[in-house]
Design a protein around this motif. Structure first.
Motif, short mmCIF file in Angstrom:
data_model
loop_
_atom_site.label_atom_id
_atom_site.label_comp_id
_atom_site.label_asym_id
_atom_site.label_seq_id
_atom_site.Cartn_x
_atom_site.Cartn_y
_atom_site.Cartn_z
N GLN A 149 47.37 19.84 2.03
CA GLN A 149 47.37 18.84 3.10
C GLN A 149 48.00 19.38 4.37
OE1 GLN A 149 48.98 15.01 1.92
NE2 GLN A 149 48.17 15.23 -0.14
N ALA A 150 49.12 20.09 4.21
CA ALA A 150 49.81 20.63 5.38
C ALA A 150 48.91 21.60 6.14
CB ALA A 150 51.10 21.33 4.94
N LEU A 151 48.21 22.47 5.41
CA LEU A 151 47.33 23.44 6.06
C LEU A 151 46.14 22.74 6.72
CD1 LEU A 151 47.34 26.34 3.43
CD2 LEU A 151 48.63 26.18 5.57
N SER A 152 45.67 21.67 6.09
CA SER A 152 44.55 20.90 6.67
C SER A 152 44.96 20.28 8.00
CB SER A 152 44.10 19.80 5.70
OG SER A 152 43.58 20.35 4.51
N VAL A 153 46.15 19.68 8.04
CA VAL A 153 46.62 19.06 9.27
C VAL A 153 46.87 20.11 10.34
CG1 VAL A 153 48.48 17.73 10.33
CG2 VAL A 153 47.63 17.08 8.08
N ASP A 199 38.17 9.38 6.63
CA ASP A 199 38.51 10.81 6.74
C ASP A 199 40.02 11.02 6.64
OD1 ASP A 199 35.88 11.66 7.05
OD2 ASP A 199 35.90 11.31 9.21
N ARG A 200 40.80 10.14 7.27
CA ARG A 200 42.25 10.27 7.19
C ARG A 200 42.74 10.03 5.77
NH1 ARG A 200 42.39 7.59 12.47
NH2 ARG A 200 42.70 5.60 11.44
N ASN A 201 42.07 9.16 5.04
CA ASN A 201 42.47 8.89 3.66
C ASN A 201 42.28 10.11 2.76
OD1 ASN A 201 43.24 6.27 4.22
ND2 ASN A 201 41.27 5.39 3.64
#
Length: 324
Positions: A149-153, A199-201
């Motif tokens: 998740q961190a890398l995606s953000v 998408d945010r979910n």
């Protein structure tokens, strides 16, 4: 194989790296038949569940220790800055952006602007530290942000959610247009405004960061100092200086919405640009957060994390991962 590793003789130690879902699936399949092997495997899942529910990492006998890497901080405040600082450093290495110097659209490209802002010799480090502070606050407020998740953000933040092709299309349409870049700048894209709810979910970290959005927190000591004139080439225009006169209630409502969006932009920008970290948590709506962290850091025993950090460095070394 897993059963054999759990039954090592002569005080042997076995280290198993496994995806949580695959581990549970493996144990479920093997425990269908009752027996001594089944009991050994159940210890792993029980210890894993205890870690999630009660923060325990070992069973009562001490024969099994389960470290859930999902619960390791992505915003560690150690000397190397943790995963976030490492990823930003790797992705923004100057050699990877050389081709942008000869790109025709470089002057209106928000992706290149993000790179420049995050690697600026003067403010770059404090901007990256603000990114870490934001993720750290999300983790301290109870959110579990996985490495994925961190890398995606971060990737969405650096690229603004767009591609080079998108920028080139805009450039062909108008070479001087600077009105569309604002939501793609890193300090705005971090909060996923342009993403749909579905998408945010898919990346829950966005939801955690949006709950701490400094752009939605009104503080007079911040709002009185922000200035649209010094907020960069791609900042939204100040609606109060628009040539059109406000004639109707609808015009007034539209101007109010534009002014609200402008202040959200400016508050976010100032959060990342401001070198004063004394009220960082208050800017995110956590009024007592700064005092909480100062007390926690004052009484922290660094030896509590030394064993964990050495263990993780060993696993990374085996996999060929070397953090700067």
């Amino acid at each position: 194989k897993l059963v054999n590793l759990l039954g090592l003789h002569d005080n042997g130690v076995a280290i198993v790296c496994a995806n949580e879902g695959q581990l549970r699936k493996c144990v479920t399949a093997e425990t269908a038949a009752e027996g001594e092997d089944s009991a050994r495997l159940k210890v792993l899942v029980t210890t894993l569940s205890d870690g999630v529910e009660r923060g325990l990492v070992r069973n009562y006998e001490g024969s099994a220790i389960v470290i859930n890497l999902n619960y390791q901080s992505v915003a560690a405040d150690g000397g190397n800055g943790g995963l976030l600082r490492w990823a930003l450093k790797q992705w923004n290495h100057r050699g990877k952006w050389k081709s942008c110097d000869s790109c025709d659209a470089r002057d209106i490209c928000p992706i290149l602007e993000n790179h420049r802002e995050l690697t600026d010799n003067i403010r770059g480090p404090q901007r990256q530290e603000a990114v870490r502070d934001l993720f750290a606050a999300a983790e301290r407020s109870g959110a579990v942000i996985t490495t994925r998740q961190a890398l995606s953000v971060l990737s969405y933040m650096v690229t603004g959610g767009i591609s080079c092709e998108f920028v080139h299309g805009r450039y062909r349409r108008s070479r001087l247009d600077t009105t569309w870049q604002a939501p793609h700048l890193y300090h705005q894209a971090t909060f996923g405004d342009l993403l749909g709810r579905s998408d945010r979910n898919l990346v829950p970290a966005f939801l955690a960061l949006r709950r701490l959005d400094p752009g939605r927190v009104s503080r007079r000591e911040v709002d009185d100092l922000v200035d649209v004139e010094g907020s960069g080439t791609f900042a939204p225009r100040d609606p109060s200086h628009a040539p059109q006169r406000v004639r109707t209630a609808r015009d007034e409502q539209k101007q109010a919405e534009q002014l609200r969006a402008l202040y959200m932009f400016l508050r976010r920008l100032d959060f990342f640009d401001n070198s004063d970290r004394s009220d960082r948590f208050a800017r995110m709506g956590l009024l007592a957060g700064d005092d909480f962290v100062s007390v926690q850091d004052k009484d922290r025993d660094q030896s509590d994390t030394k064993i964990r950090d050495r263990f993780l460095k060993g696993l990374e070394a085996v996999q060929g991962v070397h953090r700067a």
